[in-house]
Design a protein around this motif. Structure first.
Motif, mmCIF file in Angstrom:
data_model
loop_
_atom_site.group_PDB
_atom_site.id
_atom_site.type_symbol
_atom_site.label_atom_id
_atom_site.label_comp_id
_atom_site.label_asym_id
_atom_site.label_seq_id
_atom_site.Cartn_x
_atom_site.Cartn_y
_atom_site.Cartn_z
ATOM 1 N N HIS A 198 0.863 -1.195 0.000
ATOM 2 C CA HIS A 198 0.000 0.000 0.000
ATOM 3 C C HIS A 198 0.896 1.241 0.000
ATOM 4 N N ALA A 200 0.680 4.002 1.428
ATOM 5 C CA ALA A 200 0.813 4.702 2.725
ATOM 6 C C ALA A 200 0.754 3.699 3.876
ATOM 7 N N HIS A 201 1.382 2.539 3.686
ATOM 8 C CA HIS A 201 1.238 1.539 4.753
ATOM 9 C C HIS A 201 2.006 1.937 6.016
ATOM 10 N N PRO A 224 -10.917 0.721 10.940
ATOM 11 C CA PRO A 224 -11.896 1.200 9.961
ATOM 12 C C PRO A 224 -11.294 1.784 8.676
ATOM 13 N N CYS A 226 -8.404 0.264 6.955
ATOM 14 C CA CYS A 226 -7.356 -0.756 7.147
ATOM 15 C C CYS A 226 -6.316 -0.820 6.033
ATOM 16 N N GLY A 227 -6.550 -0.159 4.884
ATOM 17 C CA GLY A 227 -5.546 -0.184 3.815
ATOM 18 C C GLY A 227 -5.118 -1.600 3.509
ATOM 19 N N THR A 230 -2.278 -3.883 7.747
ATOM 20 C CA THR A 230 -1.161 -4.044 8.689
ATOM 21 C C THR A 230 -1.634 -4.263 10.136
ATOM 22 N N GLU A 248 -12.310 -1.068 4.614
ATOM 23 C CA GLU A 248 -11.546 -0.254 3.655
ATOM 24 C C GLU A 248 -12.477 0.132 2.511
ATOM 25 N N LYS A 249 -12.323 1.405 2.085
ATOM 26 C CA LYS A 249 -13.235 1.932 1.071
ATOM 27 C C LYS A 249 -12.866 1.465 -0.339
ATOM 28 N N PHE A 250 -11.569 1.253 -0.575
ATOM 29 C CA PHE A 250 -11.151 0.953 -1.954
ATOM 30 C C PHE A 250 -10.868 -0.538 -2.151
ATOM 31 N N HIS A 253 -7.267 -1.908 -2.394
ATOM 32 C CA HIS A 253 -6.528 -2.075 -1.140
ATOM 33 C C HIS A 253 -7.085 -3.246 -0.325
ATOM 34 N N GLY A 275 -16.130 -0.965 2.559
ATOM 35 C CA GLY A 275 -17.123 0.002 3.015
ATOM 36 C C GLY A 275 -16.510 1.327 3.394
ATOM 37 N N ALA A 277 -15.939 4.254 6.134
ATOM 38 C CA ALA A 277 -15.856 4.432 7.593
ATOM 39 C C ALA A 277 -16.790 5.540 8.092
ATOM 40 N N ASN A 293 -4.715 3.960 11.387
ATOM 41 C CA ASN A 293 -3.800 4.923 10.788
ATOM 42 C C ASN A 293 -4.697 5.684 9.801
ATOM 43 N N PRO A 295 -6.398 8.359 7.102
ATOM 44 C CA PRO A 295 -5.870 9.003 5.882
ATOM 45 C C PRO A 295 -5.396 10.412 6.237
ATOM 46 N N LEU A 309 -14.053 14.474 6.732
ATOM 47 C CA LEU A 309 -13.944 13.008 6.830
ATOM 48 C C LEU A 309 -13.803 12.588 8.298
HETATM 49 N N1 SAM Z 1 -2.695 1.258 7.923
HETATM 50 C C1 SAM Z 1 -2.869 1.010 6.500
HETATM 51 C C2 SAM Z 1 -1.761 0.080 6.004
HETATM 52 O O1 SAM Z 1 -0.819 -0.190 6.750
HETATM 53 O O2 SAM Z 1 -1.831 -0.323 4.842
HETATM 54 C C3 SAM Z 1 -2.859 2.266 5.683
HETATM 55 C C4 SAM Z 1 -4.021 3.134 5.948
HETATM 56 S S1 SAM Z 1 -4.029 4.533 4.889
HETATM 57 C C5 SAM Z 1 -3.199 5.753 5.788
HETATM 58 C C6 SAM Z 1 -5.697 5.046 4.991
HETATM 59 C C7 SAM Z 1 -6.648 4.169 4.222
HETATM 60 O O3 SAM Z 1 -7.966 4.659 4.407
HETATM 61 C C8 SAM Z 1 -6.414 4.114 2.728
HETATM 62 O O4 SAM Z 1 -6.255 2.799 2.304
HETATM 63 C C9 SAM Z 1 -7.694 4.692 2.123
HETATM 64 O O5 SAM Z 1 -8.075 4.062 0.919
HETATM 65 C C10 SAM Z 1 -8.703 4.415 3.215
HETATM 66 N N2 SAM Z 1 -9.882 5.289 3.227
HETATM 67 C C11 SAM Z 1 -9.963 6.598 2.873
HETATM 68 N N3 SAM Z 1 -11.219 7.052 3.078
HETATM 69 C C12 SAM Z 1 -11.926 6.021 3.611
HETATM 70 C C13 SAM Z 1 -13.258 5.871 4.086
HETATM 71 N N4 SAM Z 1 -14.133 6.872 4.037
HETATM 72 N N5 SAM Z 1 -13.623 4.674 4.593
HETATM 73 C C14 SAM Z 1 -12.748 3.635 4.655
HETATM 74 N N6 SAM Z 1 -11.495 3.710 4.207
HETATM 75 C C15 SAM Z 1 -11.078 4.886 3.704
#
Ligand code: SAM
Length: 365
Positions: A198, A200-201, A224, A226-227, A230, A248-250, A253, A275, A277, A293, A295, A309
């Motif tokens: 990812h 931004a993991h 919520p 989870c990317g 991790t 995770e929304k996407f 990922h 879904g 968050a 973690n 966004p 958000l």
């Molecule tokens: N901790 C994760 C990892 O180690 O891979 C990375 C998390 S990253 C900072 C934030 C994540 O939140 C991204 O994967 C992004 O797609 C997701 N995201 C952004 N908006 C969201 C939403 N409304 N609901 C759920 N996930 C969302």
């Protein structure tokens, strides 16, 4: 033996507690110190000899560095200390003088006790702070001093790509440190299970620090955002027996997170949900622990969308969170507003070094 243990800045206390627990299990004498010589992201462990009994009942020496490399979840490296020294004023020294001071110091160290002349070696270095020399300068200078010292005993072998022994030289501010890196070239936070990367993991060591701060007691647990998974993956690998959810929304990922969980061998332990968050309550009626973690809007998405958000997410979290939440973000103002306006209390705050930034971490209830 003195072990210099590296971890992320800001989680030294948690790393120290982990190391103390692991060493207690070994029944060995030890003393652990956070931030030796004031250096952040470092823990020093002085450890006595450890033994185990093999299958034939014989007492054998146990390698404490190997034990820590295999068991730790919060450390990055386990380095056997050869020597540490404070070099006052090295930051202002002309490059020639700074390197000469380092060379003279290393030349006097009995490095031959740590590497056989028949074994190949390399020096890896790390530098942090204001200096007029680079980490490459340090590697070259320390490598030369070690080579010359070993030349007294035979013909030393240097192998920069695949050395048998890795010397690690660190210059952090005015503190110089030399040791044998028992971890190897890949830091322990780079987990072998990561097959989906990812953008931004979170470092696995920090994921474990957040889990420690949440103190999950076997109750349900969600990440919520989870990317690549991790946090839930590291929790499952700790043998957590409660319900674990990753939202995770996407889709991309989420599929990546499932691939990582499969590679970690714990796919069936995590419920992955595609879904949003900000509609958390549609997927979970209640949850005991939420750790994430968030966004930041730096690597992914628009930064201007972050306050809304966070406000929408913490509004939903207020409907479902039973016990404790732990969140990490660069967006101090937006998160503090969202936390307090949604009726949560900040129980603990700390800064953790991640990706070159100091990131705000909150424990809320
Ligand atoms: N901790 C994760 C990892 O180690 O891979 C990375 C998390 S990253 C900072 C934030 C994540 O939140 C991204 O994967 C992004 O797609 C997701 N995201 C952004 N908006 C969201 C939403 N409304 N609901 C759920 N996930 C969302």
């Amino acid at each position: 033996m003195r072990l210099l243990l590296t971890t992320s800045q800001g989680i030294e206390d948690l790393a120290r507690a982990e190391v103390e627990n692991l060493l207690s299990e070994l029944g060995v004498s030890f003393r652990v110190e956070e931030r030796p010589l004031g250096v952040e992201g470092r823990v020093l462990a002085e450890v006595g000899e450890a033994f185990y009994t093999d299958e034939k009942g014989r007492r054998r020496e146990l390698s404490v560095p190997t034990y820590l490399n295999e068991r730790s979840r919060l450390l990055h490296r386990v380095i056997m200390e050869i020597a540490s020294e404070r070099f006052e004023g090295i930051g202002e020294d002309e490059p020639d003088l700074a390197l000469r001071r380092i060379e003279e110091f290393v030349s006097g160290l009995p490095v031959e006790r740590y590497v056989k002349v028949s074994e190949s070696f390399a020096v890896r270095s790390f530098r942090k702070g204001e200096h007029r020399i680079t980490s490459l300068d340090i590697s070259k200078t320390v490598g030369k001093a070690i080579f010359e010292r070993l030349s007294r005993f035979g013909t030393p072998k240097v192998n920069l790509d695949h050395p048998t022994v890795i010397f690690r030289a660190e210059l952090v501010g005015g503190v110089f440190f030399l040791g044998i890196d028992t971890t190897g070239d890949s830091s322990l936070h780079k987990r072998p299970w990561r097959v989906y990367d990812h953008p931004a993991h979170l470092k696995a060591s920090i994921a474990n620090a957040l889990i420690e701060l949440a103190e999950p007691d076997g109750g349900s647990f969600i990440d919520p955002f989870c990317g690549s998974g991790t946090i839930p993956i590291e929790l499952a690998l700790r043998g957590y027996e409660g319900r674990i959810i990753g939202l995770e929304k996407f889709r991309k990922h989420l599929i990546g997170a499932k691939m990582n969980a499969l590679s970690a061998g714990i796919l069936e332990r995590i419920e992955f949900i595609l879904g949003d968050a900000t509609r958390l309550n549609e997927y979970v009626g209640s949850v005991d622990f939420a750790v994430s973690n968030l966004p930041y809007g730096l690597k992914i998405g628009r930064k201007s969308a972050i306050p809304k958000l966070y406000m929408d997410f913490f509004g939903e979290l207020a409907k479902v969170l039973e016990k404790r939440g732990v969140f990490i973000t660069t967006e101090k103002r937006a998160i503090e507003r969202a936390i307090t306006e949604n009726g949560f209390q900040i129980k603990h705050h700390r800064l953790i070094g991640h990706g070159g930034l100091m990131v705000h971490t909150y424990v809320i209830e």
